[in-house]
Scaffold this active site. Structure first.
Site, short mmCIF file in Angstrom:
data_model
loop_
_atom_site.label_atom_id
_atom_site.label_comp_id
_atom_site.label_asym_id
_atom_site.label_seq_id
_atom_site.Cartn_x
_atom_site.Cartn_y
_atom_site.Cartn_z
N LYS A 52 11.79 29.95 81.52
CA LYS A 52 10.77 30.96 81.81
C LYS A 52 9.44 30.27 82.13
O LYS A 52 8.75 30.64 83.09
CB LYS A 52 10.63 31.93 80.62
CG LYS A 52 11.82 32.88 80.49
CD LYS A 52 11.86 33.66 79.18
CE LYS A 52 13.17 34.44 79.11
NZ LYS A 52 13.34 35.23 77.88
N GLN A 96 10.69 35.60 72.12
CA GLN A 96 12.10 35.32 72.40
C GLN A 96 12.97 35.77 71.22
O GLN A 96 12.70 35.44 70.07
CB GLN A 96 12.28 33.81 72.67
CG GLN A 96 13.67 33.42 73.13
CD GLN A 96 14.04 33.99 74.50
OE1 GLN A 96 13.20 34.20 75.37
NE2 GLN A 96 15.32 34.24 74.70
N ASP A 119 8.87 42.47 78.49
CA ASP A 119 10.33 42.58 78.30
C ASP A 119 10.81 44.02 78.43
O ASP A 119 12.00 44.28 78.56
CB ASP A 119 10.71 42.09 76.90
CG ASP A 119 11.15 40.64 76.85
OD1 ASP A 119 11.82 40.21 77.80
OD2 ASP A 119 10.83 39.95 75.86
#
Ligand code: GUN
Length: 282
Positions: A52, A96, A119
């Site tokens: 990422k 994460q 997200d």
């Protein structure tokens, strides 16, 4: 003839658009910024976070990494998120998953400002997704829709079977497929006659995390098969949920692992971060 759906190539098309939008923001003196939090040292999470960050650098998004120790408390983590929520220079916040067992993932997700929830995990953004008012789209599901679009596969009127009902993939993908006018069935571990239901699918999506779970006999002739699984085998190789050899004899289109859905998840994350930045500087 079976065709491979190339997620790497499609993700580059999406990322190029993001890069142009980052360039337009830079001209206004605005630098988009994504804060990435990782707790503990799960090797798979470390790889995802590195990927990422690398993509951020390529498209012109500044990334900040917060690598916290495994033993970090929930309140410390939420304290960091609250600081990032207030930080005007931060556009997106990504924590994460999975988190260590002593931390309540839901509490952490809900601590993120919905306007920075790139997200698309928090309840506000999931609600907006189902009512059609979303700003951010969930990364992996939206990545799948972009793959279909890039290969001119229209979901409208098609039967779409999704195997797996996670909050990250199965459930939000159902929302996007419905929006695209597919007839959607979501299967899970308690589903009866799974093989038969899968065989009814024009578009079959597997997101269960079991290597080679979907075999050729579970797939309709000429269907489109999307493999979200990223499973690591004992020999260290990556393998999807789909038994590629037997399924590729029947499907008209199939996504490989690696190089299918994985790169698309990151591409949509980049797009969401740019959107967050554009929204905040309107
Ligand atoms: N863990 C597995 N997939 C994801 C994802 O898309 N976002 C975050 N934050 N964690 C994940």
């Amino acid at each position: 003839m079976m065709k491979i759906i190339d997620g790497k190539e499609t993700s580059l098309l999406v990322c190029e658009q993001v890069r142009l939008r980052a360039g337009a923001l830079a001209k206004k003196g605005v630098e988009p910024c994504l804060a990435v939090i990782i707790v503990g040292d799960d090797p798979a999470s470390r790889v995802y976070v590195n990927n990422k960050k690398k993509k951020c650098a390529l498209v012109g998004i500044r990334s900040l990494e917060y690598a916290l120790e495994e033993k970090t408390s929930q309140s410390e983590l939420i304290g960091l998120i609250e600081r990032l929520n207030k930080d005007e220079s931060v556009d997106g916040i990504l924590c994460q998953l999975p988190l260590p067992g002593h931390i309540d993932e839901k509490a952490v997700i809900e601590a993120i400002d919905p306007q920075k929830d790139v997200d698309c995990f928090c309840n506000v953004n999931i609600g907006k997704l189902w009512t059609g008012d979303a700003v951010f789209l969930p990364c992996t599901p939206a990545g799948i829709m972009k793959l279909l679009e890039n290969y001119h596969i229209d979901a409208s009127g098609k039967s779409c079977v999704i195997v797996g009902r996670s909050n990250i993939v199965g459930k939000p993908l159902a929302a996007l497929m419905l929006k695209a006018n597919a007839t959607v069935t979501v299967c899970h571990s308690k589903t009866k006659n799974l093989a038969e239901i899968c065989r009814s699918a024009d578009i079959l999506v597997s997101a269960v995390g079991k290597p080679r779970f979907i075999t050729g006999d579970m797939v309709k002739e000429n269907s489109v098969v999307i493999d979200v699984g990223i499973n690591r085998l004992e020999n260290g190789k990556l393998c999807g949920d789909v038994d590629f050899d037997s399924v590729s004899n029947k499907a008209s289109y199939i996504t490989p692992v690696p190089g299918g859905c994985g790169p698309m998840t990151i591409a949509v994350l980049m797009e969401n971060t740019i959107k967050a930045c554009e929204e905040r500087h309107k």
